[in-house]
Design an enzyme around this catalytic site. Structure first.
Site, PDB file in Angstrom:
ATOM      1  N   PHE A 147       0.810  -1.223   0.000  1.00  0.00           N
ATOM      2  CA  PHE A 147       0.000   0.000   0.000  1.00  0.00           C
ATOM      3  C   PHE A 147       0.843   1.272   0.000  1.00  0.00           C
ATOM      4  O   PHE A 147       0.306   2.362   0.201  1.00  0.00           O
ATOM      5  CB  PHE A 147      -0.932   0.005   1.222  1.00  0.00           C
ATOM      6  CG  PHE A 147      -1.875  -1.160   1.262  1.00  0.00           C
ATOM      7  CD1 PHE A 147      -3.064  -1.125   0.550  1.00  0.00           C
ATOM      8  CD2 PHE A 147      -1.564  -2.307   1.973  1.00  0.00           C
ATOM      9  CE1 PHE A 147      -3.925  -2.206   0.557  1.00  0.00           C
ATOM     10  CE2 PHE A 147      -2.419  -3.400   1.987  1.00  0.00           C
ATOM     11  CZ  PHE A 147      -3.601  -3.346   1.278  1.00  0.00           C
ATOM     12  N   LEU A 148       2.164   1.139  -0.208  1.00  0.00           N
ATOM     13  CA  LEU A 148       3.010   2.338  -0.137  1.00  0.00           C
ATOM     14  C   LEU A 148       2.627   3.359  -1.199  1.00  0.00           C
ATOM     15  O   LEU A 148       2.066   3.006  -2.240  1.00  0.00           O
ATOM     16  CB  LEU A 148       4.494   1.957  -0.287  1.00  0.00           C
ATOM     17  CG  LEU A 148       4.987   1.323  -1.598  1.00  0.00           C
ATOM     18  CD1 LEU A 148       5.165   2.327  -2.709  1.00  0.00           C
ATOM     19  CD2 LEU A 148       6.287   0.596  -1.345  1.00  0.00           C
ATOM     20  N   ASN A 203      -7.541   0.953  -3.407  1.00  0.00           N
ATOM     21  CA  ASN A 203      -7.193   1.893  -4.481  1.00  0.00           C
ATOM     22  C   ASN A 203      -8.442   2.469  -5.138  1.00  0.00           C
ATOM     23  O   ASN A 203      -8.490   3.661  -5.466  1.00  0.00           O
ATOM     24  CB  ASN A 203      -6.316   1.204  -5.535  1.00  0.00           C
ATOM     25  CG  ASN A 203      -4.833   1.314  -5.186  1.00  0.00           C
ATOM     26  OD1 ASN A 203      -4.485   1.834  -4.139  1.00  0.00           O
ATOM     27  ND2 ASN A 203      -3.978   0.822  -6.057  1.00  0.00           N
ATOM     28  N   GLY A 248      -7.741  18.346  -8.508  1.00  0.00           N
ATOM     29  CA  GLY A 248      -6.592  18.462  -9.404  1.00  0.00           C
ATOM     30  C   GLY A 248      -6.977  18.173 -10.842  1.00  0.00           C
ATOM     31  O   GLY A 248      -8.155  18.217 -11.194  1.00  0.00           O
ATOM     32  N   GLY A 252      -3.796   9.811 -11.642  1.00  0.00           N
ATOM     33  CA  GLY A 252      -3.016   9.044 -12.606  1.00  0.00           C
ATOM     34  C   GLY A 252      -2.018   8.197 -11.858  1.00  0.00           C
ATOM     35  O   GLY A 252      -2.306   7.733 -10.757  1.00  0.00           O
ATOM     36  N   CYS A 255      -0.714   3.125 -10.617  1.00  0.00           N
ATOM     37  CA  CYS A 255      -1.638   2.190  -9.963  1.00  0.00           C
ATOM     38  C   CYS A 255      -3.125   2.497 -10.194  1.00  0.00           C
ATOM     39  O   CYS A 255      -3.860   1.628 -10.666  1.00  0.00           O
ATOM     40  CB  CYS A 255      -1.360   2.147  -8.467  1.00  0.00           C
ATOM     41  SG  CYS A 255       0.235   1.405  -8.091  1.00  0.00           S
TER      42      CYS A 255
HETATM   43  N1  NAD Z   1       4.371   1.787  -7.706  1.00  0.00           N
HETATM   44  C1  NAD Z   1       3.528   1.813  -6.694  1.00  0.00           C
HETATM   45  O1  NAD Z   1       3.279   2.862  -6.089  1.00  0.00           O
HETATM   46  C2  NAD Z   1       2.855   0.548  -6.229  1.00  0.00           C
HETATM   47  C3  NAD Z   1       2.228   0.523  -4.981  1.00  0.00           C
HETATM   48  C4  NAD Z   1       1.620  -0.644  -4.563  1.00  0.00           C
HETATM   49  C5  NAD Z   1       1.610  -1.763  -5.390  1.00  0.00           C
HETATM   50  N2  NAD Z   1       2.194  -1.704  -6.609  1.00  0.00           N
HETATM   51  C6  NAD Z   1       2.200  -2.912  -7.440  1.00  0.00           C
HETATM   52  O2  NAD Z   1       3.487  -3.530  -7.331  1.00  0.00           O
HETATM   53  C7  NAD Z   1       3.854  -4.146  -8.574  1.00  0.00           C
HETATM   54  C8  NAD Z   1       5.190  -3.578  -9.056  1.00  0.00           C
HETATM   55  O3  NAD Z   1       5.011  -2.183  -9.297  1.00  0.00           O
HETATM   56  P1  NAD Z   1       6.261  -1.214  -9.505  1.00  0.00           P
HETATM   57  O4  NAD Z   1       5.692   0.162  -9.605  1.00  0.00           O
HETATM   58  O5  NAD Z   1       7.308  -1.495  -8.506  1.00  0.00           O
HETATM   59  O6  NAD Z   1       6.752  -1.699 -10.959  1.00  0.00           O
HETATM   60  P2  NAD Z   1       8.089  -1.283 -11.700  1.00  0.00           P
HETATM   61  O7  NAD Z   1       7.769  -1.339 -13.141  1.00  0.00           O
HETATM   62  O8  NAD Z   1       8.638  -0.018 -11.116  1.00  0.00           O
HETATM   63  O9  NAD Z   1       9.120  -2.446 -11.322  1.00  0.00           O
HETATM   64  C9  NAD Z   1       9.014  -3.752 -11.742  1.00  0.00           C
HETATM   65  C10 NAD Z   1      10.419  -4.341 -11.863  1.00  0.00           C
HETATM   66  O10 NAD Z   1      10.295  -5.741 -12.145  1.00  0.00           O
HETATM   67  C11 NAD Z   1      11.319  -6.088 -13.072  1.00  0.00           C
HETATM   68  N3  NAD Z   1      10.955  -7.367 -13.657  1.00  0.00           N
HETATM   69  C12 NAD Z   1      10.005  -7.639 -14.583  1.00  0.00           C
HETATM   70  N4  NAD Z   1       9.945  -8.961 -14.816  1.00  0.00           N
HETATM   71  C13 NAD Z   1      10.891  -9.534 -14.025  1.00  0.00           C
HETATM   72  C14 NAD Z   1      11.327 -10.881 -13.826  1.00  0.00           C
HETATM   73  N5  NAD Z   1      10.774 -11.904 -14.471  1.00  0.00           N
HETATM   74  N6  NAD Z   1      12.334 -11.112 -12.944  1.00  0.00           N
HETATM   75  C15 NAD Z   1      12.910 -10.075 -12.273  1.00  0.00           C
HETATM   76  N7  NAD Z   1      12.532  -8.783 -12.433  1.00  0.00           N
HETATM   77  C16 NAD Z   1      11.535  -8.524 -13.294  1.00  0.00           C
HETATM   78  C17 NAD Z   1      11.383  -4.903 -14.009  1.00  0.00           C
HETATM   79  O11 NAD Z   1      12.585  -4.868 -14.732  1.00  0.00           O
HETATM   80  C18 NAD Z   1      11.238  -3.742 -13.014  1.00  0.00           C
HETATM   81  O12 NAD Z   1      12.499  -3.310 -12.529  1.00  0.00           O
HETATM   82  C19 NAD Z   1       2.687  -3.877  -9.527  1.00  0.00           C
HETATM   83  O13 NAD Z   1       1.809  -4.967  -9.471  1.00  0.00           O
HETATM   84  C20 NAD Z   1       2.019  -2.656  -8.922  1.00  0.00           C
HETATM   85  O14 NAD Z   1       0.663  -2.577  -9.247  1.00  0.00           O
HETATM   86  C21 NAD Z   1       2.838  -0.578  -7.047  1.00  0.00           C
END
Ligand code: NAD
Length: 423
Positions: A147-148, A203, A248, A252, A255
């Site tokens: 949830f960050l 979300n 706003g 976007g 997520c």
């Molecule tokens: N960004 C947010 O604020 C946030 C918050 C909560 C949850 N999430 C969820 O967390 C998940 C990740 O989001 P994110 O923003 O960190 O994504 P991101 O795109 O920033 O990072 C994903 C990473 O995974 C790597 N990757 C892809 N396939 C891989 C594999 N097979 N082996 C190793 N590495 C691999 C990519 O190269 C990338 O560095 C998503 O499901 C997202 O919905 C994101």
């Protein structure tokens, strides 16, 4: 404990660095070799307060290291966190191919009894998808949604409002909660489908709050009320709260857009028409266009050939994340309508084809006929508006984030408008 983290993006890198900070031995893997090499040198590829320090300390203490390829990260560990992307598929549902590919890669290399923890946001039933892709019946799969918030990821990871653990095995659930035992917070232990649903519901609710306040801002403009005071008056009500009540240009980021669309799709597949959430998404799309319409009105009815300064490109302040940024969506619509846009963002992104990027906020204003504020970076709050005015051809500001003081803008000689402010 020994932990592997698969995927070192916004969530994975934060997870790896924070788990090392909590004293665990962490080995984090990614498929992008350059990223892995930079991280082993202590350089982080994203803007996130406090993260670089945690990564450097983790490396120095020998509690954190990065490897290229997830198969190399998992053979010696007790836990594997999956933190790979789950982008939106063409039909609006979540694309699970990264999760499945990562699970298929690590499956053969896991020790028996390893606990695979899925942190990626995934639809109900995905825990079983991971189980199938692993092709192992001697390991556990647990859901632990994240949830960050980007911009305060480290703080949020270490000070969460709650930790959610969805597991079919009580033993696995207890072991996962033990990993986080240094963090004092509520822990919700439930089954995997419920954990997966909690993430989408949270979300979707937050997106609903923002769309609601954006719609309210439009009502305020129509009736001559001031949305800043309306949200202040609403936010003091504990049942409502002031978080996520800032109007706003529309929500976007990486997520909300994909997760709200995925929840509509999940509900639809299960036979429920989630009309409320569809409405929330529609209000959001209309909000992007509303910014463009008001700006068009301000500059006299046509954007064709008009030079516009845009402050802010990221989807919110304190992050460099441009994914699904409302600022980019608004700028796209402005340039499609013939405007010539020069933007500025404190994170200095580059590589845009349809508009140029200035090195500082004032340079972006050169010869512009209007300035639109699209991201709520603090530096825009305190900028010398007189200096901005001196560089512009005509003196108009449209503030979609309510960061500029209307009085200060008018005193500096601007025609001023903001989301939710009449006139
Ligand atoms: N960004 C947010 O604020 C946030 C918050 C909560 C949850 N999430 C969820 O967390 C998940 C990740 O989001 P994110 O923003 O960190 O994504 P991101 O795109 O920033 O990072 C994903 C990473 O995974 C790597 N990757 C892809 N396939 C891989 C594999 N097979 N082996 C190793 N590495 C691999 C990519 O190269 C990338 O560095 C998503 O499901 C997202 O919905 C994101």
């Amino acid at each position: 404990m020994r932990v592997a983290v698969i995927g070192v993006g916004y969530v994975g890198l934060t997870t790896a660095a924070c788990l090392a900070h909590l004293g665990h031995e962490v080995i984090a893997a990614d498929v992008v070799e350059d990223k892995v090499n930079a991280l082993n040198d202590g350089r982080i590829p994203i803007v996130e307060e406090g993260l670089e320090d945690l990564v450097q300390t983790g490396l120095e203490k020998g509690l954190l290291r990065f490897v290229h390829g997830s198969d190399r990260a998992v053979p010696e560990v007790d836990f594997v966190f999956l933190c790979v992307p789950t982008p939106q598929d063409e039909d609006g549902s979540a694309d699970l191919s990264y999760v499945e590919a990562a699970a298929a890669t690590i499956g053969p290399h896991l020790r028996p009894e390893t606990i695979v923890v899925n942190k990626s946001t995934v639809p109900v039933g995905s825990t079983h998808v991971v189980e199938r892709a692993l092709q192992r019946d001697d390991v556990f799969v647990v859901s632990n949604p994240e949830f960050l918030r980007e911009g305060s990821a480290v703080h949020d990871f270490l000070n969460p409002d709650r930790i959610v653990v969805g597991a079919d095995s009580a033993t696995a659930a207890i072991k996962v909660t033990e990993l986080f035992s240094a963090i004092r917070t509520a822990v919700v232990v439930t089954d995997p489908p419920t954990a997966e649903t909690i993430k989408y519901a949270s979300n979707a609710f937050l997106a609903t709050k923002v769309s609601f306040v954006n719609a309210m801002a439009n009502v305020c403009e129509a009736v001559g009320a001031n949305v800043r005071d309306v949200v202040l008056g609403m936010g003091y009500d504990k049942r409502i709260g002031s978080a996520f009540l800032a109007p706003g240009p529309g929500w976007g980021g990486s997520c909300f857009p994909k997760d709200s669309q995925a929840l509509v799709s999940i509900a639809e597949q299960a036979g429920y028409d989630f009309g409320l959430l569809r409405g929330v998404i529609d209000v959001n799309r209309a909000q992007h266009q509303r910014v463009v319409d008001r700006l068009t009105e301000m500059v006299g009815g046509s954007l064709a050939g008009q030079r516009i300064a845009a402050w802010g490109l990221t989807f919110k302040a304190r992050t460099d994340d441009l994914r699904d940024s409302p600022a980019l969506e608004v700028i796209k619509r402005l340039t499609d309508a013939g405007a010539c846009v020069t933007a500025y963002d404190p994170t200095h992104p580059s590589g845009f084809e349809s508009f140029s990027v200035a090195g500082d906020a004032l340079s972006a204003c050169d010869d512009a006929v209007a300035l639109v504020v699209l991201t709520e970076w603090d530096e825009f709050r305190w900028i010398d508006l007189g200096k901005a005015r001196a560089r512009m051809m005509a003196h108009r500001i449209y503030d979609t984030r309510n960061v500029i003081d209307p009085l200060a803008a008018r005193r500096a000689g601007f025609t001023f408008a903001a989301v939710g402010l009449a006139g």
